[in-house]
Design a protein around this motif. Sequence first.
Motif, short mmCIF file in Angstrom:
data_model
loop_
_atom_site.label_atom_id
_atom_site.label_comp_id
_atom_site.label_asym_id
_atom_site.label_seq_id
_atom_site.Cartn_x
_atom_site.Cartn_y
_atom_site.Cartn_z
N LEU A 197 3.97 2.13 5.92
CA LEU A 197 4.76 3.18 5.29
C LEU A 197 5.53 3.99 6.33
CD1 LEU A 197 2.07 4.33 2.69
CD2 LEU A 197 3.96 2.73 2.34
N PRO A 228 8.31 7.77 4.90
CA PRO A 228 7.69 8.38 3.73
C PRO A 228 8.66 8.64 2.59
CG PRO A 228 6.92 9.43 5.74
CD PRO A 228 8.03 8.51 6.14
N GLY A 288 9.25 4.98 -0.60
CA GLY A 288 7.93 4.47 -0.94
C GLY A 288 7.86 2.96 -1.09
N TRP A 289 9.02 2.28 -1.12
CA TRP A 289 9.02 0.82 -1.24
C TRP A 289 9.17 0.12 0.11
CZ3 TRP A 289 7.38 -1.40 -5.52
CH2 TRP A 289 7.42 -0.66 -6.70
#
Length: 329
Positions: free
Chosen positions: A88, A91, A94-95
């Motif tokens: 991640l 941030p 999110g994908w």
Amino acid sequence: MSTTALTRALVTSLIEDAVTAPSMHNAQPWTFVSRAGSGVIELHGDDARAMPLEDPDHRALHLGCGAALFNLRVAAAYRGLPAVVRLLPRPEDGWHFADVELRGPYEADSDLVTLHPALARRHTSRFPFTEERIPAEVTDGLRAAALLEGCRLVVPGAWHTDTVMDLVHASELFEAADQAVRAEIAAWTRTGAAGEGPGTEGIPAYAFGPRQYDVTSPVRDFGAPRQVPGRVSARFEKSPQIALLGTVEDTPEEWLRAGQAMQRILLRATLDGLATSLMSQPLEWPELRSDARDPSSTIGFVHMVFRLGYGPQGRATPRRPVSEVLTFD
């Protein structure tokens, strides 16, 4: 150590290994981006392959992508490339699940290299297993595999196994009573009927396994209620051997870690001569998922139930061509 020049041929071969990972209903919910000159391969989730009814929080989608990420790590190690993974990394997106920076050459991680032959051999088996019990040293190795990825694998005792199997059968009743869920599952199965999706994704009829002869089967019946020509019935093992994978927290980052642990366990089990299948059914219903964990366990949240044993390995299910999931920038 400097980053590695990622040629198109090298990246393509890495992704060919990565996409052998399992995913819910073989939806293959991943895309990869190779950044020229940076030595970085990005892993993204594909929201177009989400399942809003069975996986509304995208937890299972993260697990599948985590499994592909682990395969990428194995593939890189096999080619003598260390992989530095950042989960991640953005941030705000999110994908964008992970960045994998490849450096090298170096002395390969022998543990990961050892798993490479299992990438092509690991297939989900929806066939009956024998009643032969798995030796303790084998299950201990699978527990160790989970720990290497920051997760825990619990091999339940008799009462806990019975509880989980009751939840599996309860989930079958929930599924049978929900027409929308059945339609979502049917959208990812391939029986050869007109109007189905492409043959490079989903569960083909040959991978359904036999129809259960009685009510003991721990395997989801992708063929119900349709008629699949030539499909036989069979009795499944009376005492399924299962294991539960979990983490302390229930966050997207932990889901990605659990996906990597799931794949490490599956590859290790394959090399140990075990047949495997995944039983996510009771985890797809919030009212059932919390009951799957042992309240005395350090696992806070269960992410996958493994069915393990000795029996047919199953056949490979189709994969989308790398050209559909990989772009070069």
